[in-house]
Design a protein around this motif. Structure first.
Motif, short mmCIF file in Angstrom:
data_model
loop_
_atom_site.label_atom_id
_atom_site.label_comp_id
_atom_site.label_asym_id
_atom_site.label_seq_id
_atom_site.Cartn_x
_atom_site.Cartn_y
_atom_site.Cartn_z
N LYS A 262 -20.05 6.95 11.25
CA LYS A 262 -19.76 5.53 10.95
C LYS A 262 -19.02 5.56 9.86
CE LYS A 262 -22.66 2.13 11.81
NZ LYS A 262 -23.79 1.35 11.59
N SER A 263 -17.87 4.75 9.83
CA SER A 263 -16.94 4.91 8.71
C SER A 263 -16.03 3.51 8.49
CB SER A 263 -16.08 5.89 8.41
OG SER A 263 -15.30 6.47 9.56
N LYS A 264 -15.27 3.41 7.42
CA LYS A 264 -14.53 2.19 7.38
C LYS A 264 -12.99 2.31 7.59
CE LYS A 264 -16.46 -0.21 3.75
NZ LYS A 264 -16.51 -0.79 2.44
N VAL A 265 -12.57 1.43 8.14
CA VAL A 265 -10.79 1.46 8.17
C VAL A 265 -10.40 0.93 6.92
CG1 VAL A 265 -8.94 0.51 9.66
CG2 VAL A 265 -11.18 1.12 10.76
N VAL A 266 -9.77 1.74 6.61
CA VAL A 266 -8.88 1.59 5.00
C VAL A 266 -7.38 0.87 5.55
CG1 VAL A 266 -8.01 2.44 3.10
CG2 VAL A 266 -9.99 3.35 4.06
N LYS A 267 -6.75 1.51 6.11
CA LYS A 267 -5.56 1.18 6.63
C LYS A 267 -5.14 1.30 8.03
CE LYS A 267 -3.53 3.70 3.55
NZ LYS A 267 -2.64 4.63 2.85
N LYS A 268 -4.60 0.05 8.74
CA LYS A 268 -3.90 0.32 10.03
C LYS A 268 -2.44 0.29 9.80
CE LYS A 268 -5.41 -2.79 13.19
NZ LYS A 268 -5.37 -4.18 13.95
N ILE A 269 -1.89 1.39 10.56
CA ILE A 269 -0.43 1.75 10.00
C ILE A 269 0.13 2.17 11.56
CG2 ILE A 269 -0.87 2.60 7.73
CD1 ILE A 269 -0.84 5.36 8.64
N GLU A 270 1.49 2.42 11.43
CA GLU A 270 2.15 2.90 12.55
C GLU A 270 2.75 4.27 12.24
OE1 GLU A 270 5.82 1.19 15.02
OE2 GLU A 270 3.83 0.02 15.50
N ILE A 271 2.56 5.37 12.94
CA ILE A 271 3.17 6.27 12.74
C ILE A 271 3.92 7.05 14.12
CG2 ILE A 271 1.37 8.07 13.00
CD1 ILE A 271 2.13 9.20 10.04
N LYS A 272 5.05 7.59 14.00
CA LYS A 272 5.59 8.31 15.38
C LYS A 272 5.71 7.03 16.29
CE LYS A 272 4.34 12.91 14.50
NZ LYS A 272 3.49 14.16 15.42
N ASN A 273 5.88 5.81 15.85
CA ASN A 273 5.76 4.80 16.94
C ASN A 273 4.50 4.62 17.55
OD1 ASN A 273 8.26 4.09 16.33
ND2 ASN A 273 9.27 5.59 17.80
N ARG A 274 3.62 5.04 16.98
CA ARG A 274 2.26 4.72 17.74
C ARG A 274 1.23 4.08 16.65
NH1 ARG A 274 1.22 10.56 20.28
NH2 ARG A 274 1.82 10.86 18.56
N PRO A 275 0.22 3.33 17.06
CA PRO A 275 -0.85 2.72 16.12
C PRO A 275 -1.69 4.15 15.61
CG PRO A 275 -1.19 2.29 18.11
CD PRO A 275 0.05 2.76 18.60
N LEU B 276 -3.54 6.74 17.65
CA LEU B 276 -4.22 6.42 18.95
C LEU B 276 -3.04 5.87 19.94
CD1 LEU B 276 -6.42 3.51 17.18
CD2 LEU B 276 -6.85 6.16 17.59
N PRO B 277 -3.49 5.89 21.09
CA PRO B 277 -2.40 5.50 22.16
C PRO B 277 -2.25 3.74 22.18
CG PRO B 277 -4.47 5.86 23.42
CD PRO B 277 -4.74 6.20 21.84
N GLN B 278 -3.23 3.10 21.94
CA GLN B 278 -3.22 1.78 21.92
C GLN B 278 -3.76 1.15 20.49
OE1 GLN B 278 -5.85 2.21 25.07
NE2 GLN B 278 -7.35 0.39 24.39
N GLU B 279 -3.57 0.03 20.29
CA GLU B 279 -3.76 -0.41 18.76
C GLU B 279 -5.28 -0.78 18.90
OE1 GLU B 279 -2.38 -3.77 15.61
OE2 GLU B 279 -0.86 -2.97 17.18
N TRP B 280 -5.83 -0.64 17.95
CA TRP B 280 -7.32 -1.07 17.59
C TRP B 280 -7.17 -2.57 17.30
CZ3 TRP B 280 -9.72 -2.01 12.59
CH2 TRP B 280 -11.13 -2.12 12.67
N GLU B 281 -8.16 -3.49 17.74
CA GLU B 281 -8.06 -4.80 17.69
C GLU B 281 -8.49 -5.12 16.39
OE1 GLU B 281 -6.15 -6.72 19.37
OE2 GLU B 281 -5.78 -5.48 21.11
N GLY B 282 -9.53 -4.40 15.74
CA GLY B 282 -10.32 -4.89 14.59
C GLY B 282 -9.28 -5.04 13.24
N LYS B 283 -10.23 -5.46 12.20
CA LYS B 283 -9.27 -5.55 10.97
C LYS B 283 -9.82 -4.54 10.02
CE LYS B 283 -8.95 -10.66 11.08
NZ LYS B 283 -9.93 -10.90 12.52
#
Ligand SMILES: [Zn+2]
Length: 405
Positions: A16-29, A71-78
């Motif tokens: 279990k860990s915390k999301v620090v950043k949501k980014i886009e890389i190589k046109n993927r989330p 990831l292949p699709q965006e994670w909905e969380g914050k």
């Protein structure tokens, strides 16, 4: 900065860990976590696969101090929310077996020959190791394999830890010099090999199971070894054993007698081919004599043979025509072949003054052919099979006009 949990525990399958950043890389989330159990591609070892909150992780890479999970699709969380990571354990353990095996193999190469490992790559099917050596024998390979597997069977602990001081580095006497500065991670196969490495490894050498060098080749000044460890080595052993069983069953010999059996078979094949060539030769001679006997000579002694061969291929007919004109000093042959289109071969004995090349050039129009050859022996091939009879008839009616004078 991502804390890499796999450094201290490569056996954690879920975390279990915390999301620090949501980014886009190589046109993927992608996600950056505060801590991760996912290994990013580096040091010759490929990335881990698995899931974050049940979303598949398609690639993991490092960017500076961060580990990026694509990831292949965006994670909905914050951001700052907690997520559960799960790694594909089968893939990870396979990588641990291959990578730990590499340390032992490189250690054995250094211990036995003082040879340095130049690079390592963990591939999907096999691993490669480029080593600083110019030649290698099967006996030497066996030697290295024996040493490496002995270390495995002794089940030595494999430990990893960080060191900060350069002095400490000197004391450890690493297999390969480290150019990096700052904190360095050391991987130690107890009383055998110490090297700097950031990868994931087994906790004891016994878990590697087996090391097998499958082949090797020269790569410039060096040698590239291909090897497999663990389950890969077992699977390789399995199919090879099945294969040997199948072959020795078919040849009804023991597996230990296979080499001799195959040599015997090849010898027999050579004999049979030799015999077959002899028979073909005799048969052709018979056919040629038949062809001559079927045609009576004209008043001037010349024989004109015409025939369309339907069940022979072009080289066979060529052979027959060659034989005919060599055998008899007064012979003209106009042959057609149905073989991948329509083909004509016109030939005459060498002492006769007729131009077969010119004759073929005229007759090939009927088969829409393109060809060439010499005065005594010419050929042509075209698509129009139905024109073969006309081409031959043309030759039979007109050859007298195609003299060399
Ligand atoms: Zn390593």
């Amino acid at each position: 900065m991502t804390e890499r949990i796999y450094y201290r525990d490569s056996y954690l399958k879920e975390y279990k860990s915390k999301v620090v950043k949501k980014i886009e890389i190589k046109n993927r989330p992608a996600l950056v976590l505060d801590q991760t159990i996912f290994y990013p591609t580096s040091g010759g070892q490929p990335y881990d696969q698995g899931f974050i909150q049940n979303i598949p992780v398609v690639e993991v890479l490092e960017e500076g101090e961060d580990v990026i999970h694509i990831l292949p699709q965006e994670w909905e969380g914050k951001e700052q929310e907690e997520v559960i990571s799960q790694i594909d354990w089968k893939r990870r353990f396979d990588h641990m077996q291959q990578h730990s095996g590499q340390h032992i193999l490189s250690g054995a190469l250094m211990k036995i020959w003082g040879i340095e490992t130049l690079s390592f790559h963990l591939g999907e099917k096999y691993c490669t190791l480029d080593i600083n050596k110019t030649n290698l024998t099967s006996e030497e390979i066996k030697n290295i394999e024996f040493k490496a597997n002995k270390i495995i069977f002794e089940n030595r602990p494999i430990e990893s830890y960080f060191i900060e001081q350069k002095e400490e580095l000197k004391r450890l006497n690493l297999r390969k010099e480290v150019k990096r500065k700052g904190k360095i991670r050391i991987v130690e196969v107890k009383d055998f090999d110490i090297s700097a490495c950031g990868g994931t490894h087994c906790r004891a050498s016994g878990e590697i199971g087996l090391i097998k060098i499958t082949r090797w080749e020269k790569k410039g000044e060096n040698i590239r070894l291909e090897f497999i460890c663990g389950y890969r080595a077992w699977e390789d052993y399995f199919w090879k054993n099945e294969m040997i069983k199948m072959i020795s069953g078919k040849l009804t010999v023991k597996d230990t007698e296979l080499t001799e059996a195959i040599e015997r078979l090849m010898e027999e094949r050579r004999e049979i081919n030799k015999e077959l060539r002899g028979f073909k030769e005799k048969w052709q001679e018979y056919e040629v004599n038949q062809l001559i006997a079927q045609v009576s000579p004209r008043e001037d002694g010349l024989r004109v043979i015409k025939k369309i061969f339907k069940e022979k291929n072009f080289p066979e007919v060529r052979g027959i025509v060659q034989r005919l004109v060599n055998l008899n000093k007064k012979i003209l042959v106009f042959a057609g072949v149905i073989d991948n289109g329509g083909k004509i071969i016109f030939a005459c004995s060498k002492n006769l003054n007729y131009d077969m090349k010119r004759l073929v050039k005229e007759a090939e129009k009927f088969i829409e052919g393109h060809g060439g050859g010499s005065i005594n022996f010419a050929q042509s091939g075209g698509k129009k099979v139905e024109g073969l009879a006309q081409a031959i008839d043309f030759a039979v009616r007109n050859w007298k006009n195609f003299t060399t004078d």
